[in-house]
Design a protein around this motif. Structure first.
Motif, mmCIF file in Angstrom:
data_model
loop_
_atom_site.group_PDB
_atom_site.id
_atom_site.type_symbol
_atom_site.label_atom_id
_atom_site.label_comp_id
_atom_site.label_asym_id
_atom_site.label_seq_id
_atom_site.Cartn_x
_atom_site.Cartn_y
_atom_site.Cartn_z
ATOM 1 N N CYS A 9 0.856 -1.268 -0.077
ATOM 2 C CA CYS A 9 0.025 -0.044 -0.046
ATOM 3 C C CYS A 9 0.918 1.376 -0.051
ATOM 4 O O CYS A 9 1.639 1.577 0.943
ATOM 5 N N THR A 10 0.919 1.868 -1.232
ATOM 6 C CA THR A 10 1.818 3.040 -1.340
ATOM 7 C C THR A 10 1.121 4.429 -1.152
ATOM 8 O O THR A 10 0.068 4.449 -1.791
ATOM 9 N N ALA A 11 1.531 5.287 -0.185
ATOM 10 C CA ALA A 11 0.770 6.387 0.103
ATOM 11 C C ALA A 11 1.476 7.364 -0.613
ATOM 12 O O ALA A 11 2.714 7.567 -0.666
ATOM 13 N N SER A 12 0.787 8.637 -1.017
ATOM 14 C CA SER A 12 1.125 9.609 -1.297
ATOM 15 C C SER A 12 0.326 10.857 -0.874
ATOM 16 O O SER A 12 -0.648 10.655 -0.284
ATOM 17 N N GLY A 13 0.783 12.129 -0.911
ATOM 18 C CA GLY A 13 0.412 13.398 -0.317
ATOM 19 C C GLY A 13 0.691 13.816 1.127
ATOM 20 O O GLY A 13 1.056 14.761 1.157
ATOM 21 N N PHE A 14 1.157 12.999 2.069
ATOM 22 C CA PHE A 14 1.497 13.015 3.348
ATOM 23 C C PHE A 14 2.372 11.979 3.642
ATOM 24 O O PHE A 14 2.117 10.688 3.169
ATOM 25 N N PRO A 15 3.418 11.968 4.459
ATOM 26 C CA PRO A 15 4.066 10.858 4.899
ATOM 27 C C PRO A 15 3.238 10.244 6.176
ATOM 28 O O PRO A 15 2.463 10.672 6.807
ATOM 29 N N LEU A 16 3.507 8.810 6.168
ATOM 30 C CA LEU A 16 2.699 7.883 6.927
ATOM 31 C C LEU A 16 3.304 8.023 8.432
ATOM 32 O O LEU A 16 2.540 7.295 9.290
ATOM 33 N N ASP A 17 4.075 8.845 8.837
ATOM 34 C CA ASP A 17 4.580 8.776 10.079
ATOM 35 C C ASP A 17 3.708 9.030 11.157
ATOM 36 O O ASP A 17 3.787 8.526 12.239
ATOM 37 N N TYR A 18 2.695 9.769 10.869
ATOM 38 C CA TYR A 18 1.647 10.114 11.847
ATOM 39 C C TYR A 18 0.213 9.494 11.695
ATOM 40 O O TYR A 18 -0.541 9.977 12.313
ATOM 41 N N TYR A 19 0.039 8.332 10.921
ATOM 42 C CA TYR A 19 -1.116 7.777 10.504
ATOM 43 C C TYR A 19 -0.829 6.273 11.035
ATOM 44 O O TYR A 19 0.203 5.440 11.162
ATOM 45 N N ALA A 20 -2.207 6.005 11.730
ATOM 46 C CA ALA A 20 -2.260 4.479 12.034
ATOM 47 C C ALA A 20 -2.870 3.978 10.781
ATOM 48 O O ALA A 20 -3.572 4.660 10.124
ATOM 49 N N VAL A 21 -2.385 2.913 10.520
ATOM 50 C CA VAL A 21 -2.871 2.105 9.046
ATOM 51 C C VAL A 21 -3.204 0.692 9.400
ATOM 52 O O VAL A 21 -3.207 0.325 10.647
ATOM 53 N N ALA A 22 -3.923 0.320 8.567
ATOM 54 C CA ALA A 22 -4.554 -1.082 8.886
ATOM 55 C C ALA A 22 -4.933 -1.624 7.340
ATOM 56 O O ALA A 22 -5.017 -1.004 6.399
ATOM 57 N N TRP A 23 -5.324 -3.037 7.324
ATOM 58 C CA TRP A 23 -5.711 -3.715 6.467
ATOM 59 C C TRP A 23 -7.044 -4.296 6.584
ATOM 60 O O TRP A 23 -7.210 -4.913 7.851
ATOM 61 N N PHE A 24 -8.127 -4.165 5.625
ATOM 62 C CA PHE A 24 -9.364 -4.781 5.818
ATOM 63 C C PHE A 24 -9.423 -5.619 4.669
ATOM 64 O O PHE A 24 -8.533 -5.427 3.621
ATOM 65 N N ARG A 25 -10.440 -6.451 4.404
ATOM 66 C CA ARG A 25 -10.944 -7.208 3.453
ATOM 67 C C ARG A 25 -12.256 -7.363 3.277
ATOM 68 O O ARG A 25 -12.842 -7.284 4.500
ATOM 69 N N GLN A 26 -12.793 -7.571 2.177
ATOM 70 C CA GLN A 26 -14.202 -7.579 1.772
ATOM 71 C C GLN A 26 -14.338 -8.831 0.776
ATOM 72 O O GLN A 26 -13.907 -8.668 -0.176
ATOM 73 N N ALA A 27 -15.144 -9.769 1.359
ATOM 74 C CA ALA A 27 -15.579 -11.095 0.519
ATOM 75 C C ALA A 27 -16.717 -10.716 -0.151
ATOM 76 O O ALA A 27 -17.494 -9.872 0.545
ATOM 77 N N HIS A 28 -16.935 -11.596 -1.002
ATOM 78 C CA HIS A 28 -18.428 -11.089 -2.013
ATOM 79 C C HIS A 28 -19.425 -11.637 -0.847
ATOM 80 O O HIS A 28 -19.506 -12.577 -0.527
ATOM 81 N N GLY A 29 -20.271 -10.543 -0.839
ATOM 82 C CA GLY A 29 -21.365 -10.652 0.094
ATOM 83 C C GLY A 29 -21.279 -10.677 1.546
ATOM 84 O O GLY A 29 -22.336 -11.034 2.025
ATOM 85 N N LYS A 30 -20.222 -10.245 1.984
ATOM 86 C CA LYS A 30 -19.989 -10.054 3.351
ATOM 87 C C LYS A 30 -19.445 -8.642 3.618
ATOM 88 O O LYS A 30 -19.116 -7.800 2.783
ATOM 89 N N GLU A 31 -19.600 -8.368 5.021
ATOM 90 C CA GLU A 31 -19.071 -7.099 5.264
ATOM 91 C C GLU A 31 -17.494 -6.964 5.419
ATOM 92 O O GLU A 31 -16.776 -8.075 5.437
ATOM 93 N N ARG A 32 -17.148 -5.819 5.220
ATOM 94 C CA ARG A 32 -15.644 -5.419 5.351
ATOM 95 C C ARG A 32 -15.201 -5.731 6.706
ATOM 96 O O ARG A 32 -15.894 -5.516 7.603
ATOM 97 N N GLU A 33 -14.156 -6.431 6.830
ATOM 98 C CA GLU A 33 -13.655 -6.720 8.148
ATOM 99 C C GLU A 33 -12.064 -6.360 8.168
ATOM 100 O O GLU A 33 -11.337 -6.634 7.087
ATOM 101 N N GLY A 34 -11.645 -5.906 9.526
ATOM 102 C CA GLY A 34 -10.234 -5.877 9.645
ATOM 103 C C GLY A 34 -9.431 -7.098 9.736
ATOM 104 O O GLY A 34 -9.842 -7.972 10.467
ATOM 105 N N VAL A 35 -8.309 -7.166 9.372
ATOM 106 C CA VAL A 35 -7.307 -8.208 9.381
ATOM 107 C C VAL A 35 -6.204 -7.638 9.930
ATOM 108 O O VAL A 35 -5.139 -8.619 10.539
ATOM 109 N N SER A 36 -5.812 -6.702 10.085
ATOM 110 C CA SER A 36 -4.463 -6.126 10.884
ATOM 111 C C SER A 36 -4.467 -4.431 11.137
ATOM 112 O O SER A 36 -5.035 -3.990 10.244
ATOM 113 N N GLY A 37 -4.048 -4.137 12.091
ATOM 114 C CA GLY A 37 -3.945 -2.981 12.431
ATOM 115 C C GLY A 37 -2.239 -2.431 13.051
ATOM 116 O O GLY A 37 -1.723 -3.344 13.571
#
Length: 132
Positions: free
Chosen positions: A22-50
Motif C-alpha cells: 500500500c503506497t501512500a502519497s500526499g503526506f508521510p505515513l509517520d503520523y498515521y495509524a494504518v490497517a488492512w481490511f478485506r471484503q469477501a463477496h456478499g460479506k461485510e468489510r472486516e479488519g485483518v490487521s492494524g
C-alpha cells in the motif's frame, strides 16, 4: 490529501503466501495509524490487521493471527501485509486504510479495526483469490 494505492494481489494456491503493498502519497505515513481490511463477496468489510503510527503496537484478529504480518517502510511511504498459509476463506478484496491526527483519535495506539468508521483514508483495493 493522503492517497493510498494497493498492489500485489492475485491468484495463489491454498497454503501459499502473498505480500500486499500500500503506497501512500500526499503526506508521510509517520503520523498515521494504518490497517488492512478485506471484503469477501456478499460479506461485510472486516479488519485483518492494524498498526499504530509509532509502530509500537499491532493487532490481528483470530482469523489472521499467526499468518498475517503488517509492516511499513517509511522511506518508501509504504505499508505491507505479508500473508502466509492462505486458504480459500481468505479470498477477498483487500483494502489499505489510514487515519491521522485530524481524526481526533490517538494514533499512537492501534486504532480499532472492528469498525471501518475510524479510518478516513482508503485505497481502492486489490483482489486476492485463493484457489487451486
Amino acid at each position: 490529501q493522503l492517497q493510498l494505492v494497493e498492489s500485489g494481489g492475485g491468484l495463489v494456491h491454498p497454503g501459499g503466501s502473498l505480500r500486499l503493498s500500500c503506497t501512500a502519497s500526499g503526506f508521510p505515513l509517520d503520523y498515521y495509524a494504518v490497517a488492512w481490511f478485506r471484503q469477501a463477496h456478499g460479506k461485510e468489510r472486516e479488519g485483518v490487521s492494524g498498526r499504530s503510527s509509532n509502530a509500537h503496537s499491532t493487532v490481528y484478529p483470530g482469523s489472521a493471527s499467526g499468518r498475517f504480518t503488517i509492516s511499513r517502510d517509511l522511506a518508501k511511504n509504504t505499508v505491507y501485509l505479508q500473508m502466509h498459509n492462505l486458504n480459500p476463506e481468505d479470498t477477498a478484496v483487500y483494502y489499505c486504510a489510514a487515519t491521522g491526527p485530524r481524526s481526533g483519535l490517538d494514533t499512537t495506539v492501534v486504532v480499532p479495526i472492528t469498525s471501518v468508521d475510524a479510518y478516513g483514508y482508503w485505497g481502492r483495493g486489490t483482489q486476492v483469490t485463493v484457489s487451486f
